[in-house]
Design an enzyme around this catalytic site. Structure first.
Site, PDB file in Angstrom:
ATOM      1  N   GLY A   8       1.266  -1.296  -0.068  1.00 14.01           N
ATOM      2  CA  GLY A   8       0.258  -0.021   0.165  1.00 14.01           C
ATOM      3  C   GLY A   8       1.148   1.500   0.295  1.00 14.01           C
ATOM      4  O   GLY A   8       0.730   2.571   0.511  1.00 14.01           O
ATOM      5  N   GLY A  12      -0.687   7.734   1.745  1.00 14.34           N
ATOM      6  CA  GLY A  12      -1.037   8.063   3.228  1.00 14.34           C
ATOM      7  C   GLY A  12       0.430   7.018   3.809  1.00 14.34           C
ATOM      8  O   GLY A  12       1.403   7.609   3.173  1.00 14.34           O
ATOM      9  N   ARG A  33      -2.025  -0.613  -5.919  1.00 12.11           N
ATOM     10  CA  ARG A  33      -2.920  -1.069  -7.014  1.00 12.11           C
ATOM     11  C   ARG A  33      -2.804  -0.422  -8.204  1.00 12.11           C
ATOM     12  O   ARG A  33      -3.359  -0.625  -9.594  1.00 12.11           O
ATOM     13  CB  ARG A  33      -4.235  -0.907  -6.564  1.00 12.11           C
ATOM     14  CG  ARG A  33      -4.407  -2.431  -5.529  1.00 12.11           C
ATOM     15  CD  ARG A  33      -6.387  -2.165  -5.029  1.00 12.11           C
ATOM     16  NE  ARG A  33      -6.085  -1.023  -3.983  1.00 12.11           N
ATOM     17  CZ  ARG A  33      -7.513  -0.525  -3.683  1.00 12.11           C
ATOM     18  NH1 ARG A  33      -8.285  -1.100  -4.715  1.00 12.11           N
ATOM     19  NH2 ARG A  33      -7.527   0.644  -3.176  1.00 12.11           N
ATOM     20  N   TYR A 152     -15.082  -2.427  10.280  1.00 17.28           N
ATOM     21  CA  TYR A 152     -13.565  -2.301  10.519  1.00 17.28           C
ATOM     22  C   TYR A 152     -12.770  -2.183  11.674  1.00 17.28           C
ATOM     23  O   TYR A 152     -11.559  -2.550  11.699  1.00 17.28           O
ATOM     24  CB  TYR A 152     -13.972  -0.757  10.638  1.00 17.28           C
ATOM     25  CG  TYR A 152     -12.167   0.065  10.596  1.00 17.28           C
ATOM     26  CD1 TYR A 152     -11.113  -0.567   9.523  1.00 17.28           C
ATOM     27  CD2 TYR A 152     -12.121   0.711  11.364  1.00 17.28           C
ATOM     28  CE1 TYR A 152      -9.774   0.190   9.557  1.00 17.28           C
ATOM     29  CE2 TYR A 152     -10.521   1.084  11.333  1.00 17.28           C
ATOM     30  CZ  TYR A 152      -9.546   1.634  10.121  1.00 17.28           C
ATOM     31  OH  TYR A 152      -8.359   1.677  10.144  1.00 17.28           O
ATOM     32  N   THR A 187      -5.201  11.369   6.233  1.00 20.58           N
ATOM     33  CA  THR A 187      -4.478  10.618   5.053  1.00 20.58           C
ATOM     34  C   THR A 187      -5.524  11.091   3.860  1.00 20.58           C
ATOM     35  O   THR A 187      -6.787  11.418   4.465  1.00 20.58           O
ATOM     36  CB  THR A 187      -3.875   9.776   5.242  1.00 20.58           C
ATOM     37  OG1 THR A 187      -4.418   8.578   5.415  1.00 20.58           O
ATOM     38  CG2 THR A 187      -2.800  10.137   6.039  1.00 20.58           C
TER      39      THR A 187
END
Length: 251
Positions: A8, A12, A33, A152, A187
Site C-alpha cells: 500500500g 498515506g 494497485r 473495520y 491521509t
C-alpha cells in the site's frame, strides 16, 4: 544495504514510509494497485536518494497475484529485512444492521486476508536469514470499538491478535514483530471510507490537528532501527487532541 517491503505504498502511511526509509538509504520493494503512482514514486525516490526501488502492482486481496508476483522477483530482492504490512482501509460507516456486504468483504479481504497472504509469502525469506522485522499497521480502532465502526474495528482487532501470534510463532527465528496503531491521521483514509465525499471526509478532522503520514512513518522508522536485542511489540500513537478511538478534544 537493507531492503524494506512496503504494501500500500501509493498513498498515506505507506508512501510516507517509502520516503522515510529511502531518505535513509534503504532499497525498497513498493506494492500497490495503482501502477502510475508506483512508477512515479519509484522515479522520485531513485533520483533523489540514489537507491534501488522495485515496484510491484497487485491487489493484496488476490492471493494468487500476491504469491505469484512476490515469488517471481529476483532472488537478491528476497533478502528482505523489514516487511511493513500497511495496505488497509475502511469502507463505509454504518450501523451493523445497515452495513453493505461488499464493504465488509473489501475490509476483511484487504485488512486481514491481504496481510496474511503477504506475510505467509515473505516470512520464509526472513526465517532463512535468521532475522527480520514485520511491522503491522493496526489502528486505535483495534483497541476500542466506536459507533458505526463495527467491521473495520473487527479487522483491526484481528491485526492486533495476528501481530501477537506472529511474535510468539516467530520468536525462535529472531524475527521482530511490531504492531503500530495510529489514531486519526489526515491521509486518503477518510476519503476512501466515505467513497470520495471530500466534504464529509474533511469534517472528520475539524477542530483538531490530526496526525500526518510523516508522523507515523517517523515512528515506524524508530521502531525499525532500534538495537537488534530491542523489540517494540505494540505501540499506540495519536495526536495530542485524541486520547483513544473515541475521545477527542475539539476546538
Amino acid at each position: 544495504m537493507a531492503i524494506v517491503l512496503i504494501t500500500g505504498a501509493t498513498s498515506g502511511f505507506g508512501e510516507a514510509c517509502a520516503k522515510k526509509f529511502a531518505a535513509n538509504g534503504y532499497d525498497l520493494i513498493i506494492t500497490g494497485r495503482r501502477a502510475e503512482r508506483l512508477q512515479l514514486l519509484q522515479q522520485q525516490l531513485e533520483q533523489q536518494h540514489n537507491i534501488k526501488v522495485l515496484p510491484l502492482c497487485f491487489d493484496v486481496r488476490d492471493e494468487k497475484a500476491v504469491t505469484a508476483t512476490l515469488n517471481a522477483i529476483p532472488e537478491q530482492w528476497k533478502a528482505v529485512d523489514i516487511l511493513i504490512n500497511n495496505a488497509g482501509l475502511a469502507m463505509g460507516a454504518s450501523s451493523i444492521d445497515q452495513g453493505e456486504f461488499s464493504d465488509w468483504d473489501v475490509m476483511i479481504d484487504t485488512n486481514v486476508k491481504g496481510l496474511l497472504y503477504v506475510s505467509r509469502t515473505v516470512i520464509p525469506w526472513l526465517k532463512a536469514q535468521g532475522k527480520g522485522h514485520i511491522i503491522n499497521l493496526g489502528s486505535t480502532a483495534a483497541k476500542q470499538v466506536y459507533a458505526n465502526g463495527n467491521v473495520y474495528c473487527a479487522t483491526k482487532a484481528a491485526v492486533d491478535s495476528l501481530s501477537q501470534a506472529m511474535r510468539i510463532d516467530l520468536l525462535p527465528y529472531r524475527i521482530k514483530v511490531t504492531a503500530v496503531h495510529p489514531g486519526a491521521a489526515q491521509t486518503e483514509f477518510a476519503v476512501v471510507r466515505f467513497k470520495g465525499d471530500a466534504e464529509k471526509a474533511g469534517n472528520v478532522y475539524k477542530g483538531f490537528t490530526p496526525l500526518r503520514g510523516e508522523d507515523v512513518a517517523d515512528t515506524i522508522y524508530y521502531c525499525a532501527t532500534l538495537p537488534a536485542h530491542v523489540c517494540i511489540n505494540d505501540l499506540v500513537i495519536t495526536c495530542l487532541q485524541q486520547a483513544n478511538a473515541y475521545y477527542f478534544q475539539k476546538e
